[in-house]
Design an enzyme around this catalytic site. Structure first.
Site, PDB file in Angstrom:
ATOM      1  N   ASP A 199       0.804  -1.231   0.000  1.00 22.24           N
ATOM      2  CA  ASP A 199       0.000   0.000   0.000  1.00 22.24           C
ATOM      3  C   ASP A 199       0.832   1.273   0.000  1.00 22.24           C
ATOM      4  O   ASP A 199       0.381   2.299   0.470  1.00 22.24           O
ATOM      5  CB  ASP A 199      -0.941   0.057   1.230  1.00 22.24           C
ATOM      6  CG  ASP A 199      -1.811  -1.168   1.375  1.00 22.24           C
ATOM      7  OD1 ASP A 199      -2.372  -1.592   0.361  1.00 22.24           O
ATOM      8  OD2 ASP A 199      -1.926  -1.699   2.494  1.00 22.24           O
ATOM      9  N   LYS A 224       1.119   4.010  -8.724  1.00 24.50           N
ATOM     10  CA  LYS A 224       1.328   5.335  -9.286  1.00 24.50           C
ATOM     11  C   LYS A 224       2.781   5.568  -9.717  1.00 24.50           C
ATOM     12  O   LYS A 224       3.062   6.128 -10.780  1.00 24.50           O
ATOM     13  CB  LYS A 224       0.936   6.331  -8.212  1.00 24.50           C
ATOM     14  CG  LYS A 224       1.166   7.691  -8.688  1.00 24.50           C
ATOM     15  CD  LYS A 224       0.994   8.688  -7.609  1.00 24.50           C
ATOM     16  CE  LYS A 224       1.316   9.977  -8.297  1.00 24.50           C
ATOM     17  NZ  LYS A 224       1.283  11.095  -7.465  1.00 24.50           N
ATOM     18  N   GLY A 280      -3.753  -4.680  -5.174  1.00 24.99           N
ATOM     19  CA  GLY A 280      -4.580  -3.692  -5.852  1.00 24.99           C
ATOM     20  C   GLY A 280      -3.731  -2.477  -6.126  1.00 24.99           C
ATOM     21  O   GLY A 280      -3.237  -1.856  -5.204  1.00 24.99           O
ATOM     22  N   HIS A 281      -3.509  -2.169  -7.394  1.00 23.72           N
ATOM     23  CA  HIS A 281      -2.759  -0.969  -7.735  1.00 23.72           C
ATOM     24  C   HIS A 281      -3.727   0.056  -8.304  1.00 23.72           C
ATOM     25  O   HIS A 281      -4.398  -0.209  -9.292  1.00 23.72           O
ATOM     26  CB  HIS A 281      -1.659  -1.284  -8.751  1.00 23.72           C
ATOM     27  CG  HIS A 281      -0.498  -2.010  -8.156  1.00 23.72           C
ATOM     28  ND1 HIS A 281       0.512  -2.569  -8.904  1.00 23.72           N
ATOM     29  CD2 HIS A 281      -0.182  -2.258  -6.855  1.00 23.72           C
ATOM     30  CE1 HIS A 281       1.400  -3.128  -8.086  1.00 23.72           C
ATOM     31  NE2 HIS A 281       0.988  -2.969  -6.849  1.00 23.72           N
ATOM     32  N   GLN A 338       2.465  -6.136  -3.143  1.00 21.09           N
ATOM     33  CA  GLN A 338       2.631  -6.157  -1.689  1.00 21.09           C
ATOM     34  C   GLN A 338       3.930  -5.444  -1.277  1.00 21.09           C
ATOM     35  O   GLN A 338       4.419  -4.609  -2.020  1.00 21.09           O
ATOM     36  CB  GLN A 338       2.573  -7.596  -1.138  1.00 21.09           C
ATOM     37  CG  GLN A 338       1.192  -8.232  -1.234  1.00 21.09           C
ATOM     38  CD  GLN A 338       0.999  -9.057  -2.487  1.00 21.09           C
ATOM     39  OE1 GLN A 338       1.907  -9.614  -3.065  1.00 21.09           O
ATOM     40  NE2 GLN A 338      -0.217  -9.126  -2.948  1.00 21.09           N
ATOM     41  N   THR A 359       2.455 -12.526   3.173  1.00 23.74           N
ATOM     42  CA  THR A 359       1.803 -13.126   2.025  1.00 23.74           C
ATOM     43  C   THR A 359       2.530 -14.430   1.694  1.00 23.74           C
ATOM     44  O   THR A 359       3.429 -14.833   2.429  1.00 23.74           O
ATOM     45  CB  THR A 359       1.743 -12.119   0.847  1.00 23.74           C
ATOM     46  OG1 THR A 359       0.833 -12.617  -0.130  1.00 23.74           O
ATOM     47  CG2 THR A 359       3.115 -11.848   0.240  1.00 23.74           C
ATOM     48  N   ARG A 365      -6.921   1.181   6.932  1.00 20.28           N
ATOM     49  CA  ARG A 365      -5.560   0.752   7.262  1.00 20.28           C
ATOM     50  C   ARG A 365      -5.150   1.320   8.625  1.00 20.28           C
ATOM     51  O   ARG A 365      -5.586   2.400   9.005  1.00 20.28           O
ATOM     52  CB  ARG A 365      -4.579   1.264   6.205  1.00 20.28           C
ATOM     53  CG  ARG A 365      -4.868   0.719   4.829  1.00 20.28           C
ATOM     54  CD  ARG A 365      -3.819   1.164   3.818  1.00 20.28           C
ATOM     55  NE  ARG A 365      -4.189   0.693   2.486  1.00 20.28           N
ATOM     56  CZ  ARG A 365      -4.259   1.455   1.416  1.00 20.28           C
ATOM     57  NH1 ARG A 365      -3.984   2.735   1.498  1.00 20.28           N
ATOM     58  NH2 ARG A 365      -4.593   0.945   0.255  1.00 20.28           N
ATOM     59  N   ASP A 423       1.637  14.668   1.299  1.00 16.78           N
ATOM     60  CA  ASP A 423       0.571  15.613   1.652  1.00 16.78           C
ATOM     61  C   ASP A 423      -0.295  15.135   2.821  1.00 16.78           C
ATOM     62  O   ASP A 423      -1.007  15.922   3.432  1.00 16.78           O
ATOM     63  CB  ASP A 423      -0.308  15.891   0.430  1.00 16.78           C
ATOM     64  CG  ASP A 423      -0.825  14.605  -0.209  1.00 16.78           C
ATOM     65  OD1 ASP A 423      -0.009  13.679  -0.440  1.00 16.78           O
ATOM     66  OD2 ASP A 423      -2.042  14.498  -0.454  1.00 16.78           O
TER      67      ASP A 423
END
Length: 428
Positions: free
Chosen positions: A15, A20, A42-43, A228, A243, A308, A336
């Site tokens: 995560d 990106k 998940g990207h 991951q 994992t 999370r 940010d």
């Protein structure tokens, strides 16, 4: 000039915003290779306000002219992959053999693996690992016990039927009777589901080791897209809260058949703070930071939507990630998220039973007893999501980033201040 062959890894618990960063770096390469994990990843990539969540297909698919490869180290859910292919095509993104190849020796994640995942996780009672229940662990388990079914088997439906029948009769001997009637245990139903998905996958199958080496021989550059993060690595992570694959940089070599001698650079992605999903020890976890980030609508999982757990930047974990991956460059994301926090903390050591540790203990139970030792840096008050160059960042933000780079002993390369492709800047 083409970028050198680069492995991108998450240097925390996953995560970190790799999707990106991979998306930004893909501009400079010819092939994007995914070499481990499954659709438990998940990207999220946002391009011009459009949001894409990719689970198996490398984010390079959003760039015309790049070849994406799912190599043999991946475990592949055929139905999930077919859905992803169709979903992209519906949004006007072409997917075919010209831009996506799938290894013919990758192991399949089948419906009964999801059943097993649910069963195993529920059987743990209070000691849950926090798996996504996508069947990933059981598929790797089948691979290791040599009862796995591979993508190449999709070419031979009759043999596939036989293999499924054998595998499921073996499973019936180990699973409680009430699960035997679950449709995911019916080899004909599983076969029908898999063959429907196979229509979309068969045209993409290839011997990917040969394919990658053919491209390497012509001077093509490869980007290995890790899924991951380092602390979820089966060997080097906080076992058992990990994992089922090797998420560190060397896993890209075993998962693709590209040897370590052909890798030029290892690129680590870290968040400006730390997050973790699921169970397991987390020394720098902080309620103030968690509440603050969740209130901003941030830090919910791309695959599961789970909130999370959040904490301060952990440079003990970071130092370890830098060593095991061989990081030479880093990208820092979500800077940010720290806007307006008056005092920032960085964990630089752990106190553990009277000792000071520079690296995390290997045992998860020991990690749970580690107390963070913090150094403090002043924060910045102004929002930075509109900043487009490194020099425009507040001085305190630059100081913070430089300290992270120093602690990880890796060159700061990219800084991200928001989800869009445009909110990424190069550090001078």
């Amino acid at each position: 000039t083409a970028m050198p062959n680069t492995i991108i890894v998450g240097a925390q618990w996953g995560d970190e915003g790799k999707g990106k960063i991979i998306d930004v770096l893909t501009e400079g390469v010819d092939l994007v290779v995914r070499s481990q994990g499954g659709n438990n990843a998940g990207h999220t990539v946002i391009v011009g306000g459009d949001k894409y969540i990719l689970h198996l297909i490398p984010s390079g698919i959003l760039h015309p002219g790049k070849l994406c490869v799912l190599s043999h180290g991946v475990v592949l859910d055929p139905t999930g992959l077919a859905k992803e292919i169709l979903g992209l095509r519906q949004r006007g993104i072409p997917v075919g053999p010209e831009n996506l190849r799938v290894s013919d020796s990758a192991h399949l994640v089948l419906p009964y693996h999801r059943l097993l995942d649910e069963f195993n996780e529920d059987a743990r009672g209070d000691d849950k690992i926090g798996t996504t229940k996508r069947g990933i662990g059981p598929a790797y388990s089948d691979k290791a016990t040599r009862v796995g079914i591979r993508t190449g088997d999709l070419r031979h439906p009759e043999l596939l039927r036989e293999k499924l029948r054998t595998r499921l009769s073996l499973l019936r001997q180990t699973l409680p009777a009430h699960l035997h009637t679950d449709p995911r245990m019916d080899h004909e139903a599983v076969l029908a589901e898999v063959l429907a998905a196979a229509e979309h996958i068969l045209p993409l199958l290839d011997g990917t080791v040969a394919l990658l080496h053919r491209h390497l021989a012509t001077g093509a550059s490869l980007l290995f897209e890790g899924a991951q993060g380092t602390f979820l690595d089966l060997d080097c992570g906080t076992y058992p809260f990990v994992t089922s694959s090797n998420t560190i940089s060397s896993g890209a070599c075993t998962g693709s058949g590209v040897p370590p001698t052909l890798i030029d650079s290892v690129y680590g992605v870290v968040k400006a703070y730390t997050t973790r999903v699921g169970g397991g020890p987390f020394p720098t976890e902080d309620d103030f930071l968690s509440d603050r980030l969740h209130a901003m609508g941030r830090e919910y999982g791309a695959t599961t939507g789970r909130a999370r757990r959040c904490g301060w930047f952990d440079a003990v974990a970071g130092r370890y990630a830098s060593l095991v991956n061989g990081l030479d460059r880093i990208a820092v994301t979500n800077l940010d998220g720290l806007d307006g926090v008056p005092t920032l903390k960085i964990c630089t050591a752990y106190h553990f039973h009277g000792q000071t540790l520079d690296l995390p203990p290997t045992d998860a139970a020991d990690l749970a007893h580690c107390q963070p030792v913090y150094e403090e840096l002043p924060g910045w008050s102004e929002p930075i999501h509109t900043v487009t160059t490194y020099a425009q960042l507040p001085q305190n933000a630059r100081h913070y980033l430089e300290r992270l780079s120093q602690l990880l002993n890796a060159k700061l390369h990219l800084v991200s201040v928001g989800p869009d492709r445009a909110q990424t800047m190069q550090a001078e």
